[in-house]
Design a protein around this motif. Structure first.
Motif: not given
Ligand code: CAA
Length: 290
Positions: A21, A54, A57, A117, A136-140, A144, A186, A221-222, A227, A230, A239
């Protein structure tokens, strides 16, 4: 900058999007089979098609993003990568083997990062002829904002700084973390999901009650069970088991209900059933009997 993302599953797809992106980044999206890598890219394309429908984009924007993601095998498309982000299966041997193979494939100045993770960055890097750092990324992962940047015992400070800079370039906020099981997020988040499963198991409340309570009472949020589905209950269990094994502390005991569900293949969203059943029309229904 060319980024090799190793593993075209949920996290790999999100990480690929996070880089693609941003102008100036191209992505080699890899898996152990060509068709799995292509399958990952197909899912990315389908996800963006919904955003075009939608009106979020334009098709032109989406074509630019997806056009900068090339699916393939690491031995074919990673030789000229500047950065590797490994998001393969959460297993120490798999990760060590993957990095040793990448060592022979990638140019000398390519930085090796793992999206693990909870596993030890120091151990992942054992036997690899260059440093490994945690990214370490976070989903999504494309949405995130946080990236935990983890230094193993042998990770030089300049590599940590480079990863922090790259994280900022792709619009994320890096938080530097010292190596420890589960890092920061985590270590807090997964025991919370585990505790929610205990609460369900003990019959304190039902699935929707537990989730509503945490959404409305803690502004999450969830809900924690939603979660868990998810993130993937197999990932949550892995983990918890790492936290327990590394610390020997019984407070990290995995909830037997989660273990049972994982054994039964009820892993959450990715298998269509976890604490909820995920219907084709994108609605979900809490499971009566677990
Ligand atoms: N560009 C433009 N618009 C976009 C977009 C993009 N790339 N992606 C999504 N959108 C749009 C959507 O179409 C949607 O538009 P509408 O409201 O008009 O429908 C809008 O942005 C909001 O999208 P969503 O409805 O999908 O998002 P949401 O606001 O409901 O949030 C969520 C979804 C981000 C997942 C949120 O529920 C959340 O933050 N949940 C918690 C996630 C979490 O805790 N993650 C960490 C898990 S732990 C982990 O990952 C670590 C590990 O190691 C296990």
């Amino acid at each position: 900058m060319k980024v090799g993302v190793i593993g075209a599953g949920t996290m790999g797809q999100g990480i690929a999007k996070a880089f693609a992106q941003i102008d100036g980044y191209t992505v080699a999206l890899c898996d152990i089979k060509q068709e799995w890598a292509e399958g990952g890219k197909d899912k990315i394309v389908k996800g963006y098609a919904k955003l075009v429908e939608k009106g979020k984009l334009t098709q032109e924007e989406v074509d630019k993003i997806t056009g900068s993601i090339t699916p393939g095998l690491k031995e074919d498309i990673c030789a000229d990568c500047d950065l590797i982000v490994e998001a393969a299966f959460e297993d120490m041997t798999v990760k060590q083997t993957t990095f040793k193979e990448l060592d022979a494939i990638c140019k000398a100045d390519c930085i090796f990062a793992s999206n693990t993770s909870s596993l030890s960055i120091t151990e992942i890097g054992k036997g690899v002829n260059r440093p490994v750092v945690g990214m370490h990324f976070f989903n999504p992962a494309d949405r995130m904002k946080l990236i935990e940047v983890i230094a193993g015992v042998n990770t030089p400070a300049d590599i940590v700084e480079k990863i922090k800079k790259i994280s900022e370039e792709i619009g994320k906020t890096p938080v530097q973390v010292n190596e420890a099981a589960g890092f920061v997020v985590n270590r807090i988040l997964i025991p919370m999901i585990n505790e929610a499963a205990f609460i369900k198991m003990e019959g304190v409340s039902d699935i929707e009650g537990i989730d509503s309570a945490m959404k409305l009472g803690a502004n999450h949020p969830m809900g924690p069970l939603e979660l868990g589905d998810y993130v993937g209950l197999d990932i949550c269990l892995a983990i918890m088991d790492v936290l327990y094994k590394e610390t020997g502390d019984s407070k990290y005991r995995a909830c037997p209900l989660i273990r049972k569900m994982v054994r039964g293949g009820n892993l959450g969203c990715k298998t269509g059933k976890g604490f909820y059943v995920y219907n084709a029309d994108r609605t979900k229904t809490a499971v009566d009997k677990l």
